[in-house]
Design an enzyme around this catalytic site. Structure first.
Site, PDB file in Angstrom:
ATOM      1  N   ASN A 203       0.821  -1.204   0.000  1.00 38.47           N
ATOM      2  CA  ASN A 203       0.000   0.000   0.000  1.00 38.47           C
ATOM      3  C   ASN A 203       0.861   1.263   0.000  1.00 38.47           C
ATOM      4  O   ASN A 203       1.018   1.919  -1.025  1.00 38.47           O
ATOM      5  CB  ASN A 203      -0.962  -0.025   1.190  1.00 38.47           C
ATOM      6  N   ASP A 204       1.459   1.578   1.141  1.00 39.02           N
ATOM      7  CA  ASP A 204       2.220   2.827   1.242  1.00 39.02           C
ATOM      8  C   ASP A 204       3.377   2.894   0.245  1.00 39.02           C
ATOM      9  O   ASP A 204       3.694   3.966  -0.276  1.00 39.02           O
ATOM     10  CB  ASP A 204       2.765   2.997   2.664  1.00 39.02           C
TER      11      ASP A 204
END
Lengths: 461, 100
Positions: free
Chosen positions: A388-389
């Protein structure tokens, strides 16, 4: 009584040489295994010759300790699953820190009157205690026996600092007054500080933390080495100084690399309580667009290039073998498949590399951030699996908590498919701009299940 | 303070530079075994633990010394086995294509 010192010293020198060569051999996967074997043999010899040190007693206790500790370590490390590697590394590192703290404690009990000895022992004890207590908390978090996110409460910074300062004050008192009476509060508070420090650190920051505790244990061992050198038990002491500092330097460098890969300072990782609160919602244009696995599979089957970007979600779902199957199925259809590995994807440095190696993915298909980022623009499909990040384009936007973090530029590919468990945010609590882009489609579900249905769909296409 | 301490300090400084030089060549691919391997190397603490327990006289010293030996032994064996297991997966010669 025969004096074995020349033999003992000779073996220690040999051991140190092989430790350095062993670490050097880590530069290539082809030499690494031989390197660690040589270091292992050297370590075994170093342990054996230590029994010849003149004047040694308590052989029965030593043997019991080695059999119990060695047996436990050996058995646990053998049976544990590859997916549990981050917490294993944490726990064995913690044991080293604990041993260093215990050695320092004995030295303080026997020779607290020598100020050099006492101050070096106190320093070793502080660092060793923080390392073992912190590693145990890291283990509990990684094992899922504790919440993984950063635990933050009011006045926490003040409390943590107070615990550390009072703990250190008891250490200083011990040296100045040359007494052992303060040792119990000293150890209680330094251990407590290790726990409090690590409570504040969340899951995705673990690569930095595990690597930092590794460096700390190395330094604690080196400090104990100084104590032994000072106490005329020099031979073993020198070996501990060299090996400990070697690890301290290596661990510090790795820690800095990990922090840099997140564009954060080590201070912000340790004291920031990152990921505990969510960013205020910023308006993002666009919407989340789901896609059917069958449609995704057929787009992938007709692609020239597919890049897979794995993250912690792949580790959680233990999907690495399925991912390898998917890569094989795509290659059978003439698609070129590569893997893009972000340095802090997962929970320890190099986590994704280990999981994919376990599944049998050849390591020349694994590409670093720098190698792969130029290639996304010419890639037909990028499959993001539980990351994600590290793929969030918000990192390019000023004012985002992620701003400045080097990311995989997956959004530049023609199509991006994201396998994601639900609609939540990443560890940083930042909404992911990528998911709202026109070229991005979402595949919701457990990574293992979704990859499984992609494989089935490929077989029928 | 004995002269030996200064010798040890000199050695420590040199070791720090060696550590830095050696590690800066390790690729991202091998960061886990690097960490786990250095974890194994600080298992040398077992040698110190053996010496300390070997010279311990009072029961309390012996008890703490025994804890040090147990923890040191766990560090050294666990660290070695974990590193060896990880590196075995990266070993090309032992693997033909599929899963190990």
């Amino acid at each position: 009584m025969t004096d074995y010192s020349p033999l003992i010293d000779g073996v220690y020198v040999l051991a140190v040489i092989f430790f350095i060569l062993g670490l050097r051999a880590m530069a290539s996967p082809d030499t690494a295994r031989r390197g660690i074997l040589a270091a292992g043999v050297a370590m075994l010899l170093a342990i054996l010759v230590t029994f010849l040190v003149g004047g040694l007693t308590n052989f029965g206790l030593i043997a019991i300790g080695i059999i119990v500790g060695g047996g436990l370590g050996w058995y646990w490390a053998r049976v544990v699953k590859m997916t549990a590697m981050p917490q294993m590394v944490a726990v064995f590192n913690g044991m080293g820190g604990g041993a260093a703290a215990a050695i320092a404690a004995v030295e303080l009990l026997t020779a607290v009157s020598d100020p050099t000895n006492a101050s070096l022992s106190i320093a070793g004890a502080v660092i060793g205690s923080i390392s073992i207590a912190g590693s145990v908390v890291a283990f509990l978090k990684l094992q899922g026996w504790m919440v993984q996110r950063a635990i933050v409460f009011p006045a926490q910074q003040v409390l943590n600092l107070a615990v550390l300062v009072v703990g250190l004050a008891f250490g200083v008192l011990t040296v100045v007054q040359a007494t052992t009476v303060w040792l119990i509060p000293f150890f209680v508070l330094t251990l407590l500080y290790g726990i409090l420090l690590t409570l504040r650190i969340g899951g995705a920051d673990m690569p930095v933390v595990i690597s930092l505790f590794n460096a700390l244990t190395g330094i604690a061992v080196a400090l104990d080495g100084f104590v032994l050198v000072n106490g005329e038990l020099g031979d073993a002491g020198y070996a501990m100084v060299v090996a400990g500092i070697l690890v301290g330097a290596a661990g510090s460098l790795l820690t800095i690399k990990m922090a840099r890969a997140m564009n954060r300072s080590i201070g912000s990782v340790l004291f920031g309580g990152f990921g505990a609160k969510e960013e205020a919602a910023t308006a993002i244009e666009g919407s989340l667009k789901p896609i059917d696995p069958a449609d995704a599979a057929s787009l992938m089957a007709y692609a020239n290039q597919v890049i897979i970007a794995p993250g912690y979600g792949m580790a959680v779902a233990q999907a690495q073998r399925k991912v390898k199957e998917l890569a094989d199925a795509l290659e059978a259809k003439g698609v070129s498949v590569r893997f893009a590995i972000h340095p802090v994807a997962g929970r320890m440095p190099g986590h994704m590399n280990v999981l994919l190696a376990e599944a049998g993915v050849s390591y020349d298909k694994l590409y670093d951030l720098d190698e792969v980022n130029g290639q996304f623009a010419t890639t037909d499909v990028v499959l993001v699996i539980g990351a994600n990040d590290v793929v969030n384009p918000a990192a390019r936007r000023q004012g985002s908590p992620l701003f400045g973090m080097p990311i995989l530029d997956v959004d530049k590919a023609k199509n991006v498919f994201v396998i994601k468990r639900g609609q939540g945010r990443g560890f940083a609590g930042v909404e992911n701009d990528l998911f709202y882009k026109d070229n991005c489609r979402m595949l919701y579900g457990d990574a293992s299940a979704v990859v499984g249905s992609l494989i089935t769909a490929l077989e029928h296409s | 303070m004995s002269a030996d301490i200064w010798t040890a300090l000199l050695i420590a400084v040199l070791a720090a530079f060696v550590g830095y030089e050696v590690i800066s060549r390790v690729p991202v691919l091998l960061h886990t075994p690097l960490m786990s391997g250095s974890n194994f190397i600080h298992g040398i603490v077992l040698v110190g633990a053996i010496v300390v327990l070997g010279f311990a006289t009072s029961p309390i010293e012996q008890a703490i010394g025994l804890i040090a030996v147990i923890m040191g032994a766990m560090n050294v064996t666990g660290g070695y086995v974990v590193t060896e297991r990880i590196l075995a997966m990266f070993d090309r010669s032992k693997r033909k294509g599929g899963s190990p």
